[in-house]
Write an enzyme that holds these catalytic residues in place. Structure first.
Site, PDB file in Angstrom:
ATOM      1  N   ASP A 259       0.818  -1.222   0.000  1.00 37.06           N
ATOM      2  CA  ASP A 259       0.000   0.000   0.000  1.00 37.06           C
ATOM      3  C   ASP A 259       0.850   1.269   0.000  1.00 37.06           C
ATOM      4  O   ASP A 259       0.432   2.313   0.499  1.00 37.06           O
ATOM      5  CB  ASP A 259      -0.947   0.054   1.223  1.00 37.06           C
TER       6      ASP A 259
ATOM      7  N   HIS B  62      -4.392  -1.647  -5.890  1.00 36.77           N
ATOM      8  CA  HIS B  62      -3.646  -0.496  -6.408  1.00 36.77           C
ATOM      9  C   HIS B  62      -4.636   0.583  -6.833  1.00 36.77           C
ATOM     10  O   HIS B  62      -5.437   0.370  -7.736  1.00 36.77           O
ATOM     11  CB  HIS B  62      -2.793  -0.891  -7.621  1.00 36.77           C
TER      12      HIS B  62
HETATM   13  P1  GDP Z   1      -0.366   0.256  -3.799  1.00 37.70           P
HETATM   14  O1  GDP Z   1      -1.078  -1.015  -3.496  1.00 37.70           O
HETATM   15  O2  GDP Z   1       1.076   0.234  -3.402  1.00 37.70           O
HETATM   16  O3  GDP Z   1      -0.561   0.699  -5.209  1.00 37.70           O
HETATM   17  O4  GDP Z   1      -1.005   1.378  -2.869  1.00 37.70           O
HETATM   18  P2  GDP Z   1      -2.559   1.692  -2.617  1.00 37.70           P
HETATM   19  O5  GDP Z   1      -3.191   2.077  -3.873  1.00 37.70           O
HETATM   20  O6  GDP Z   1      -3.173   0.610  -1.798  1.00 37.70           O
HETATM   21  O7  GDP Z   1      -2.429   2.915  -1.612  1.00 37.70           O
HETATM   22  C1  GDP Z   1      -1.983   4.120  -1.975  1.00 37.70           C
HETATM   23  C2  GDP Z   1      -3.108   5.108  -1.757  1.00 37.70           C
HETATM   24  O8  GDP Z   1      -2.566   6.387  -1.599  1.00 37.70           O
HETATM   25  C3  GDP Z   1      -4.078   5.236  -2.914  1.00 37.70           C
HETATM   26  O9  GDP Z   1      -5.352   5.569  -2.440  1.00 37.70           O
HETATM   27  C4  GDP Z   1      -3.493   6.387  -3.743  1.00 37.70           C
HETATM   28  O10 GDP Z   1      -4.447   7.090  -4.512  1.00 37.70           O
HETATM   29  C5  GDP Z   1      -2.984   7.256  -2.633  1.00 37.70           C
HETATM   30  N1  GDP Z   1      -1.791   8.027  -2.948  1.00 37.70           N
HETATM   31  C6  GDP Z   1      -0.692   7.627  -3.654  1.00 37.70           C
HETATM   32  N2  GDP Z   1       0.250   8.587  -3.627  1.00 37.70           N
HETATM   33  C7  GDP Z   1      -0.271   9.610  -2.882  1.00 37.70           C
HETATM   34  C8  GDP Z   1       0.242  10.869  -2.448  1.00 37.70           C
HETATM   35  O11 GDP Z   1       1.359  11.247  -2.728  1.00 37.70           O
HETATM   36  N3  GDP Z   1      -0.582  11.616  -1.664  1.00 37.70           N
HETATM   37  C9  GDP Z   1      -1.830  11.237  -1.291  1.00 37.70           C
HETATM   38  N4  GDP Z   1      -2.551  12.033  -0.530  1.00 37.70           N
HETATM   39  N5  GDP Z   1      -2.329  10.058  -1.678  1.00 37.70           N
HETATM   40  C10 GDP Z   1      -1.552   9.247  -2.453  1.00 37.70           C
END
Ligand code: GDP
Length: 424
Positions: free
Chosen positions: A13, A41
């Site tokens: 995440d 994701h």
């Molecule tokens: P992944 O499984 O590694 O792709 O991560 P997730 O999608 O589960 O979690 C990342 C969350 O953080 C998602 O809801 C993204 O939209 C959000 N996100 C990613 N980068 C940023 C950021 O720089 N700032 C904010 N506020 N949200 C982010």
């Protein structure tokens, strides 16, 4: 030609999907090489907001070929549902831009049942599974008791193979767990309703990748979860059941001869952890609730509130090493803007001694965090696009992390949108 893996450094995440979506601009092919539909994701771009589970995060870019490699847990039912969801949001999925490896093993319907039954049996000792059948799937894969996607092209042999597997699996379902047995009719329906739908996308993706490599195409390898959830290097048994490390990318993608030129490790500006297991830097109470709310830390797949804490330097340094990361993408820096003082877990105390080494899994629960505080910047940084425009305190925070983990922080994400990025 350039090969790059995008991997998680911590518990998952971290924002890998967001980074893949951003970086696919430079790539011709994106391959998911491990894990299954238990990933979540989240990608936000000009086409909308998407929660991807199994589909590679390159599906939004025209001209990018997306591959589900042999290392993934291919759940035909969930994949078909996800494809329909994404297509209903206006994204085109065709056998040209989405290819499934004929060597990917199918997650069979009983894998989800077994995951649920075993977590129920474990009760308060449960592993915190997402109950998507991933652990039973991988254990059956290694026992050679599952079906390859390419077998869908051999219906007679497939039926006989599936019947043999069903007879074997019914022994466990009925005799070990007292659950209902599977029938051939049920499996026929599954073949018809789910497998037939994804069949047009199945092909020899190994040959496709070999050709792409020959033609000098740029290939991006997309991982699920993070270093600390790796089956071999993570916090056993609170890991996933596959290798989340970049080193597995060539094997799980179907291009064993691939050399990685770059490994982008994704790190969140603070820590989160879904499920059970030791989480040394965990915050509790109001402090945790505030961070959880600010970062909207609820699982994309399960909706479960994520456990939260400050960035953990000991775990992150270990994660960087395990991934052999060549660059770091630090995400969600904007989330920390509300903090007056920013906590950082700089070391652990284990058996009365301060340590920088990530402990053996059994010892980890006895480790205590050493917390240091950094000045907060207390202003909105989400519109910042240049390093020098970040407040001094934010730069000091990033510089400190970079120095401690020993890997250059090349990308700093300040928002979920594609363009909310600072590239150094
Ligand atoms: P992944 O499984 O590694 O792709 O991560 P997730 O999608 O589960 O979690 C990342 C969350 O953080 C998602 O809801 C993204 O939209 C959000 N996100 C990613 N980068 C940023 C950021 O720089 N700032 C904010 N506020 N949200 C982010």
């Amino acid at each position: 030609m350039s090969n790059c893996a995008i991997v998680g450094i911590n518990w998952g995440d971290e924002g890998k999907g967001r980074m893949v979506d951003l970086l696919t601009e430079k790539y011709d092919v994106v391959v998911r090489f491990q894990g299954g539909g238990n990933a979540g994701h989240t990608v936000i771009n000009e086409k909308g907001k998407f929660a991807l589970h199994l589909l590679p995060s390159g599906i939004f870019r025209n001209g990018v070929v997306n591959i589900l490699g042999n290392g993934v847990a291919l759940d035909p039912e969930n994949l078909w549902n996800e494809m329909n969801q994404v297509m209903s949001q206006g994204v085109s999925l065709t056998p040209e831009n989405l290819k499934i490896s004929d060597r990917a093993s199918l997650l069979l319907p009983w894998h989800r049942d077994l995951d649920e039954l075993e977590e129920q049996r474990l009760a308060d000792k449960k592993y915190g599974s997402t109950k998507q059948g991933i652990a039973p799937f991988y254990s059956d894969k290694y026992q050679k008791k599952t079906i390859l996607a390419g077998e869908l092209f051999y219906p007679e042999e497939l039926k006989a193979h599936l019947r043999d597997l069903m007879e074997w699996k019914n022994l466990t379902l009925t005799k070990v767990y007292g659950a209902e047995a599977y029938t051939e009719e049920k499996l026929d329906r599954w073949l018809q309703d789910c497998c037939e739908k994804i069949k047009p996308y199945v092909s020899n993706t190994g040959a496709f990748l070999k050709q792409a490599q020959k033609e000098g195409k740029n290939i991006l390898f997309e991982a699920q979860l993070g270093s600390l959830r790796d089956l071999d290097y993570g916090i056993c048994p609170y890991t996933t059941s596959s290798n989340t490390t970049a080193a597995y990318a060539p094997i799980g993608s179907g291009l064993p001869s691939a050399k990685l030129d770059e490994v982008v490790g994704v790190v969140k500006a603070y820590s989160t952890c879904v499920g059970e297991g030791p989480f040394v830097c965990e915050m509790f109470g109001d402090e945790a609730e505030e961070l959880r709310k600010a970062g909207f830390e609820y699982g994309a797949k399960t909706g479960r509130p994520r456990r939260v804490g400050p960035i953990d330097i000991v775990a992150t340094r270990y994660g960087v090493e395990v991934q052999a990361a060549t660059a770091i993408a630090l995400t969600k820096l904007d989330v920390l803007s509300y903090m007056d003082k920013i906590p950082v877990c700089t070391h652990y105390i284990l058996d009365g001694e301060q340590t920088d080494d990530f402990p053996f899994p059994t010892a980890l629960k006895n480790a205590k965090p050493v917390i240091e505080y950094f000045d907060g910047w207390q202003c909105d940084v989400s519109a910042v696009r240049k390093w020098e425009d970040l407040p001094e305190q934010a730069r000091a925070y990033v510089d400190f992390i970079e120095k401690q983990i020993g890997c250059p922080i090349k990308y700093i994400s300040v928002g979920p949108e594609r363009e909310s990025i600072i590239i150094r």
